[in-house]
Scaffold this motif. Structure first.
Motif, PDB file in Angstrom:
ATOM      1  N   LEU A  52      13.270   9.600   7.364  1.00  0.00           N
ATOM      2  CA  LEU A  52      13.415   8.767   8.552  1.00  0.00           C
ATOM      3  C   LEU A  52      14.662   9.191   9.315  1.00  0.00           C
ATOM      4  N   GLN A  53      14.494   9.427  10.606  1.00  0.00           N
ATOM      5  CA  GLN A  53      15.628   9.778  11.464  1.00  0.00           C
ATOM      6  C   GLN A  53      15.738   8.747  12.572  1.00  0.00           C
ATOM      7  N   ALA A  82      10.376  -1.589  -0.502  1.00  0.00           N
ATOM      8  CA  ALA A  82       9.232  -0.938   0.143  1.00  0.00           C
ATOM      9  C   ALA A  82       9.362  -0.881   1.665  1.00  0.00           C
ATOM     10  N   PHE A  83      10.266  -1.698   2.234  1.00  0.00           N
ATOM     11  CA  PHE A  83      10.469  -1.632   3.678  1.00  0.00           C
ATOM     12  C   PHE A  83      11.239  -0.350   4.001  1.00  0.00           C
ATOM     13  N   ASP A  84      10.587   0.559   4.729  1.00  0.00           N
ATOM     14  CA  ASP A  84      11.225   1.826   5.072  1.00  0.00           C
ATOM     15  C   ASP A  84      12.188   1.690   6.245  1.00  0.00           C
ATOM     16  N   TYR A  85      11.907   0.704   7.136  1.00  0.00           N
ATOM     17  CA  TYR A  85      12.824   0.442   8.248  1.00  0.00           C
ATOM     18  C   TYR A  85      12.771  -1.045   8.566  1.00  0.00           C
ATOM     19  N   LYS A  92       0.845  -1.195   0.000  1.00  0.00           N
ATOM     20  CA  LYS A  92       0.000   0.000   0.000  1.00  0.00           C
ATOM     21  C   LYS A  92       0.889   1.258   0.000  1.00  0.00           C
ATOM     22  N   ASN A  93       0.296   2.386   0.128  1.00  0.00           N
ATOM     23  CA  ASN A  93       1.053   3.641   0.126  1.00  0.00           C
ATOM     24  C   ASN A  93       1.241   4.111   1.565  1.00  0.00           C
ATOM     25  N   ARG A  94       2.046   3.339   2.319  1.00  0.00           N
ATOM     26  CA  ARG A  94       2.227   3.629   3.737  1.00  0.00           C
ATOM     27  C   ARG A  94       3.682   3.439   4.146  1.00  0.00           C
ATOM     28  N   PHE A  95       3.971   3.837   5.392  1.00  0.00           N
ATOM     29  CA  PHE A  95       5.284   3.593   5.977  1.00  0.00           C
ATOM     30  C   PHE A  95       5.322   2.135   6.412  1.00  0.00           C
ATOM     31  N   ASN A  96       6.321   1.389   5.944  1.00  0.00           N
ATOM     32  CA  ASN A  96       6.400  -0.048   6.206  1.00  0.00           C
ATOM     33  C   ASN A  96       7.624  -0.398   7.047  1.00  0.00           C
ATOM     34  N   ILE A  97       7.371  -1.032   8.198  1.00  0.00           N
ATOM     35  CA  ILE A  97       8.429  -1.508   9.081  1.00  0.00           C
ATOM     36  C   ILE A  97       8.449  -3.030   9.030  1.00  0.00           C
ATOM     37  N   PHE A  98       9.636  -3.602   8.947  1.00  0.00           N
ATOM     38  CA  PHE A  98       9.775  -5.063   8.958  1.00  0.00           C
ATOM     39  C   PHE A  98      10.577  -5.474  10.189  1.00  0.00           C
ATOM     40  N   ASN A 155      18.551   1.783   6.089  1.00  0.00           N
ATOM     41  CA  ASN A 155      17.263   1.707   6.766  1.00  0.00           C
ATOM     42  C   ASN A 155      17.110   0.432   7.588  1.00  0.00           C
ATOM     43  N   ALA A 156      18.218  -0.200   7.964  1.00  0.00           N
ATOM     44  CA  ALA A 156      18.185  -1.427   8.764  1.00  0.00           C
ATOM     45  C   ALA A 156      19.165  -1.302   9.913  1.00  0.00           C
ATOM     46  N   ALA A 157      18.730  -1.713  11.097  1.00  0.00           N
ATOM     47  CA  ALA A 157      19.584  -1.544  12.273  1.00  0.00           C
ATOM     48  C   ALA A 157      19.333  -2.621  13.308  1.00  0.00           C
ATOM     49  N   TYR A 158      20.403  -2.967  14.008  1.00  0.00           N
ATOM     50  CA  TYR A 158      20.305  -3.790  15.210  1.00  0.00           C
ATOM     51  C   TYR A 158      20.187  -2.851  16.414  1.00  0.00           C
ATOM     52  N   ALA A 159      19.198  -3.101  17.256  1.00  0.00           N
ATOM     53  CA  ALA A 159      19.091  -2.315  18.489  1.00  0.00           C
ATOM     54  C   ALA A 159      20.134  -2.760  19.505  1.00  0.00           C
TER      55      ALA A 159
END
Length: 356
Positions: free
Chosen positions: A233-234, A183-186, A154-160, A201-205
């Motif tokens: 995205l910040q 399409a995955f924004d984060y 869809k036209n949205r912010f996508n988190i995986f 746009n990918a990170a380990y916490a």
């Protein structure tokens, strides 16, 4: 509109800490719980919409129904839209779960299904996609399996959300970020305990609370802010841990205990419970005693271990080296042997009497 999320991972609640030689295991477990409480409080202070827990939240073998209720009580304090939690290799969901029959907060989602689950939040123009472990290991690249599903972005912010060692860490859900949809924004990763961005746009916490001396540096979570208007995205790392491990190497040559104390204390991170390991290098001499240094440092640190790796410092080695050099110089000038011996003895006597 600004959508905020706090990404945390790898709490390992109820770890036994059998190989951890600094903090008392039960005291360390309590730090884990307090760190979780701190994360929830921080999320509320920052008006976070989504709290994301990317796997290995607890140790499956030791996490009882009583621990589960304690966990849910803490999570119930989150005032945002939704807490979403996935399983990893330490807390995979297969068959009966400790969460079965427990009353969870309305804004808490535990993803237990195999494959990718989508959670849609149209009011926040956000869809969160989540994969949870349903078996103890995954040997082969999993991207083909993930993408066998039809993913309607869809036209949205996508988190995986996914718990993975990516391409470098054995049977821990191997995959390549390059193969995932753009399409995955984060991508909120779990598994690696050192926090860090591995792609734009990918990170380990990282682990919320450090678990051993292998996990030095700051620990906490990642605060993300998405502007749905300009789609920017910040990401900000948030220090949320109660403790830290500090592993330092100090060359003690020409230093007093006071100077060593000042050098080490300058590396301490605020008021955290700090386990310190010091390795002494340089020459062995009797003005620095490891036990004495440990006592001094215990005034500043919770736990201190001093390892002595200094080399033996013997004056006869220095003397022999000095004699050899001086003899070669005198021989090059053809000085008679009896005079050579006199010069050497007088030079050495003067050297050691002046302490130079």
């Amino acid at each position: 509109m600004i959508v905020k999320f706090l990404h945390i991972s790898d709490l390992h609640l109820c770890d036994t800490f059998k190989t951890q030689t600094f903090f008392d295991p039960y005291a360390k477990r309590q730090m884990q719980w307090r760190a979780l409480e701190r994360a929830v409080s921080y999320a509320n202070q920052k008006n976070v919409h989504f709290l994301l827990l990317s796997g290995d939240v607890y140790e499956r073998e030791y996490f009882t129904s009583a621990h589960c209720r304690r966990f849910l009580d803490v999570i119930a304090g989150f005032q945002g839209i939704q807490t979403i939690m996935i399983g990893g290799n330490h807390d995979y969901y297969q068959g009966v779960s400790v969460f079965d029959g427990e009353k969870a907060p309305k804004n808490f989602t535990l993803v237990r299904e195999d494959g990718i689950v989508s959670l849609d939040f149209p009011s926040y123009q956000t869809t969160i996609w989540a994969h949870s472990w349903t078996q103890p290991s995954y040997e082969k690249n999993q991207v083909d399996k993930l993408l066998s599903q039809r993913l309607d972005f869809k036209n949205r912010f996508n988190i995986f959300m996914v718990h993975s060692g990516l391409e470098t860490d054995g049977p821990y859900f191997p995959m390549s970020l390059k193969e995932l949809p753009h399409a995955f924004d984060y991508i909120a990763l779990g598994h690696v305990h050192k926090p860090g961005v591995v792609d734009r746009n990918a990170a380990y916490a990282g682990s919320l609370e450090p678990l051993s001396m292998k996990e030095t540096g700051t620990h906490g979570g990642i605060l993300g802010m998405l502007d749905t208007v300009d789609e920017s995205l910040q990401l900000y790392f948030s220090d949320l841990s109660l403790s830290e491990y500090l592993d330092v190497v100090v060359n003690v040559d020409e230093k007093t205990i006071q100077e060593i104390e000042k050098e080490i204390c300058g590396q301490k991170n605020g008021e955290k419970e700090t386990a310190l390991r010091v390795t002494l290098t340089g020459r062995m001499h009797h003005t620095i005693y490891p036990k004495e240094l440990q006592a001094v440092l215990l005034e500043h640190f919770s736990k201190v271990q001093v390892r002595d790796a200094r080399i033996e410092y013997k004056e006869d080695h220095i003397e022999n080296s000095f004699i050899d050099r001086l003899k070669k110089q005198m021989e090059s000038q053809h000085l008679r042997y009896e005079y050579q011996e006199k010069v050497l003895r007088k030079a050495l006597d003067l050297l050691w009497r002046t302490g130079k």
